[in-house]
Scaffold this active site. Sequence first.
Site, PDB file in Angstrom:
ATOM      1  CB  SER A 168      -0.893  -0.008   1.246  1.00  0.00           C
ATOM      2  OG  SER A 168      -1.505   1.241   1.448  1.00  0.00           O
TER       3      SER A 168
ATOM      4  CE  LYS B 255      -1.405  -4.286   3.388  1.00  0.00           C
ATOM      5  NZ  LYS B 255      -1.564  -5.670   2.890  1.00  0.00           N
TER       6      LYS B 255
ATOM      7  CE1 TYR C 112      -3.899  -2.195   5.182  1.00  0.00           C
ATOM      8  CE2 TYR C 112      -3.600   0.144   4.731  1.00  0.00           C
ATOM      9  CZ  TYR C 112      -3.734  -1.157   4.283  1.00  0.00           C
ATOM     10  OH  TYR C 112      -3.668  -1.423   2.931  1.00  0.00           O
TER      11      TYR C 112
END
Length: 339
Positions: A125, A154, A150
């Site tokens: 991402s 990644k 989050y």
Amino acid sequence: MKVLVTGGLGFIGSHTVVELQNKGFEVVIIDNLSNSSIDVIEGITKITDKRPVFEQLDLRDKQSTDQFFEKYNDITGVIHFAASKAVGESVKEPLMYYENNINTLVYMLQNLCQLNNKNFIFSSSCTVYGQADELPITESAPVKPAESPYGNTKQIGEEIIRDTCKVNEDLNAIALRYFNPIGAHPSSDIGELPIGVPQNLVPYITQTGVGMRDQLAVFGDDYPTEDGTCIRDYIHVVDLAKAHVIALERLIENKSLSNYEVFNLGTGKGSSVLEVIQSFEKVSGRKLNYKIAERREGDVISAYADTTHANKVLGWKTESSLDDAMASAWNWEKKIRNK
């Protein structure tokens, strides 16, 4: 050739399964159905005239994951989508995100390293860049401290893959850093189908437009942008899915320049939240009921891709516009509500 797609009934995963099957790959899907529906298989089958193999299991269960790879030891490559992905939710539930996004990746790589064909594509991402110093964002931009758990999963995920590639020369991996996938398949047989309240902008817009939600909240109009709202790079999910097939073929054909590569996947153009709303109103012919709310924790001001690397090295570029993507999302929303 047999390809494993984890999270293959999710939004991006299902569209990628379609593109893989259209290219002649045999697809095996793993999904635990925590944020997807078994009905998606019917949509995939309708589009491609081929039913993918489906295994329902939770990749957090190491024993089940190990048993899967014992059964399917002839896999040519893995595309790993399975992960929790909502920024706001990750701020509230960090441990859930670390367990689901990190543990599962480790178990996948442990098993992949035992196979003959060690080709791995990671669903990463643009959140790894945080609030970038320069726009558009290139792959060489520094990875900033994550704005959310989050985003941190990644970043950590990429580090795990890179470290594993260093000591496993026959492991070939590509991390694809997505910007903001939206839209639906032009057939309207598959699309974005969030369970519960949508965490992403576009499904919330379409659900508000169809009358399922009373009002859309725009989080902040005081950002240092032209209209005060956050800017993102919105990419049509079908364009994104096609990039995965190209990346997988690059690995299989041994075209990679190193055994770990990174590519940005976006349009190269930033659009504000209000511009996305205006696009929806244009393609739907409806006025959207929205209000300005307070800023949301974890949101960066602006992020859009420099796609030069993917364009030149992968030979891939986007084909659809923001209006195309919004129109496909709206057609999908109307179809599922009519059902």
